[in-house]
Design a protein around this motif. Structure first.
Motif, mmCIF file in Angstrom:
data_model
loop_
_atom_site.group_PDB
_atom_site.id
_atom_site.type_symbol
_atom_site.label_atom_id
_atom_site.label_comp_id
_atom_site.label_asym_id
_atom_site.label_seq_id
_atom_site.Cartn_x
_atom_site.Cartn_y
_atom_site.Cartn_z
ATOM 1 N N LYS A 2 0.748 -1.099 -0.180
ATOM 2 C CA LYS A 2 -0.092 -0.197 0.102
ATOM 3 C C LYS A 2 0.837 1.220 0.105
ATOM 4 O O LYS A 2 1.850 1.373 0.714
ATOM 5 N N LEU A 3 0.351 2.225 -1.094
ATOM 6 C CA LEU A 3 1.337 3.329 -1.061
ATOM 7 C C LEU A 3 0.355 4.764 -1.058
ATOM 8 O O LEU A 3 -0.626 4.698 -1.273
ATOM 9 N N ALA A 4 1.079 5.751 -0.454
ATOM 10 C CA ALA A 4 0.346 6.773 -0.386
ATOM 11 C C ALA A 4 1.159 8.084 -0.511
ATOM 12 O O ALA A 4 2.547 8.149 -0.767
ATOM 13 N N THR A 5 0.824 9.312 -0.597
ATOM 14 C CA THR A 5 1.472 10.523 -0.807
ATOM 15 C C THR A 5 1.095 11.681 0.016
ATOM 16 O O THR A 5 0.035 12.130 0.270
ATOM 17 N N PHE A 196 -9.130 11.295 -5.029
ATOM 18 C CA PHE A 196 -8.847 9.800 -4.904
ATOM 19 C C PHE A 196 -8.572 9.379 -3.461
ATOM 20 O O PHE A 196 -8.145 10.177 -2.490
ATOM 21 N N SER A 197 -8.612 8.094 -3.203
ATOM 22 C CA SER A 197 -8.644 7.539 -1.810
ATOM 23 C C SER A 197 -7.128 7.925 -1.394
ATOM 24 O O SER A 197 -6.349 8.029 -2.152
ATOM 25 N N PRO A 198 -6.796 7.728 -0.103
ATOM 26 C CA PRO A 198 -5.608 8.196 0.421
ATOM 27 C C PRO A 198 -4.459 6.823 0.050
ATOM 28 O O PRO A 198 -3.477 7.505 -0.080
ATOM 29 N N VAL A 199 -4.738 5.834 -0.119
ATOM 30 C CA VAL A 199 -4.095 4.942 -0.482
ATOM 31 C C VAL A 199 -4.263 4.012 -1.686
ATOM 32 O O VAL A 199 -5.451 3.740 -2.039
ATOM 33 N N ALA A 200 -3.071 3.609 -2.268
ATOM 34 C CA ALA A 200 -3.153 3.075 -3.697
ATOM 35 C C ALA A 200 -2.671 1.886 -3.364
ATOM 36 O O ALA A 200 -1.792 1.467 -2.645
ATOM 37 N N PHE A 325 -8.518 0.863 1.440
ATOM 38 C CA PHE A 325 -7.909 1.964 0.770
ATOM 39 C C PHE A 325 -7.752 3.516 1.613
ATOM 40 O O PHE A 325 -7.387 4.553 1.173
ATOM 41 N N GLY A 326 -8.529 3.204 2.797
ATOM 42 C CA GLY A 326 -8.660 4.626 3.657
ATOM 43 C C GLY A 326 -10.019 4.945 3.033
ATOM 44 O O GLY A 326 -10.403 4.641 1.812
#
Length: 336
Positions: A2-5, A196-200, A325-326
């Motif tokens: 899981k990745l986020a920015t 978009f969702s916090p997490v991809a 995904f949050g």
């Protein structure tokens, strides 16, 4: 994984790896400063990111900190391309039936798609800024982020280019759409910045919820804390993501970091076009569908579009009951 920015480090933010339960995050500057950088070098970056993901979940990652979705930008704060389909034909059928129009036969054979603005997305907890008079609506969708895809690639090859899966709130300004479409040149002002969702999430992380290039999970949608819909994204999707990507790639190369949306998730619900949650149905992923059903049943819509202060929340939960995904949580901050 899981990745986020995070909203730090410039307009493209700072890439972080996020733990499976969304409780912890870890910056990975030695691997990739941004998500786009990781996508551009995926063959090298993905295994290293996966290693950090395993360490984070095992409590072995140095520098881990509490993950806060409110500090997140969209996973890609801006993207080379945002192309949104309309793969759930029930949504198309319902809208057209309400205005007495037939669905063209080609809609069942070839995906319907538009290209939205991708130079700046709003964050998963950011406000929608628009005038109430524009008919502000949300659309809960699923999307994928691609790697590079060569022009003319068939659907099986496109499936292999799916790097990440995420959720979308494709904001629509319903009162502006008719005049734009009447010009015969598609959406523009009526489709402002999406969220978009916090997490991809990588497809392998989804397990059995990712099959046939589709997300097989319900999208839980609430409007100002009231249940609005829980349609299953794996049901009634006429074109899977490999087919949607192949549609884009028919006449052009597709660059790594392109985002492809499913369109509004919509279920037929036992042969019917739909039923609200309060009537025992799975409800809807946008206000327009409920208004169309009201029009079909009574001759006119009763449900209003979003008003100042209304908040839409969009989320998907796994079999373990945890958020995958949050949550997207966008409040309408109405312009005067």
């Amino acid at each position: 994984m899981k990745l986020a920015t995070l909203k730090k480090g410039g307009r493209d933010g700072t890439l972080v790896v996020v733990s499976r339960d969304l409780s912890l995050a870890l910056e990975v500057p030695r691997i990739a400063a941004t998500l786009q950088a990781a996508l551009d070098d995926w063959a090298h970056a993905a295994p290293l990111l996966a290693e950090q993901y395993r360490a984070l979940n095992g409590g072995l990652a140095e520098g881990a900190f509490a993950f806060d979705p409110a500090q997140c930008a969209s996973p890609l704060p801006r993207a080379y391309q945002w192309a949104d389909g309309s793969a759930y034909l029930n949504h198309v059928e319902l809208v057209r039936r309400a205005r007495g129009a037939e669905v063209p036969a080609t809609f069942y054979q070839d995906p319907l798609m538009y290209q939205g603005g991708s130079d700046a997305f709003i964050g998963p907890r950011d406000d929608i800024r628009a005038r109430e008079a524009w008919g502000v609506d949300f659309e809960a969708e699923v999307a994928v982020i691609t790697g590079d895809v060569a022009q003319g690639s068939p659907a099986p090859a496109c499936a292999g280019a799916i790097r990440l899966v995420l959720l979308v709130n494709d904001v629509s300004l319903r009162a502006l759409i008719p005049e734009e479409l009447a010009k015969g040149f598609g959406f523009f002002q009526s489709k402002p910045a999406s969220s978009f969702s916090p997490v991809a999430v990588t497809p392998d992380e989804l397990g059995e919820a990712w099959q046939d290039n589709k997300l097989h999970l319900p999208l839980t949608v609430t409007l100002s804390c009231e249940p609005f819909g829980c349609p299953d994204a794996g049901v009634d999707m006429a074109f899977d993501f490999s087919q949607l990507i192949a549609h884009i790639a028919k006449t052009r190369d597709v660059a790594a970091g392109s985002i492809v949306g499913s369109g509004t998730v919509s279920n037929r619900q036992g042969g019917l076009n739909g039923a609200p949650v309060h009537k025992g149905g799975v409800g809807f992923a946008c206000i327009a569908e409920l208004r169309m059903l009201e029009t079909i049943e009574t001759g006119s819509p009763r449900t209003r579009f979003m008003h100042d202060g209304d908040t839409v929340r969009i989320e998907a939960f796994g079999a373990d009951g945890q958020s995958v995904f949050g949550a997207i949580e966008n409040r309408l901050s109405a312009l005067p």
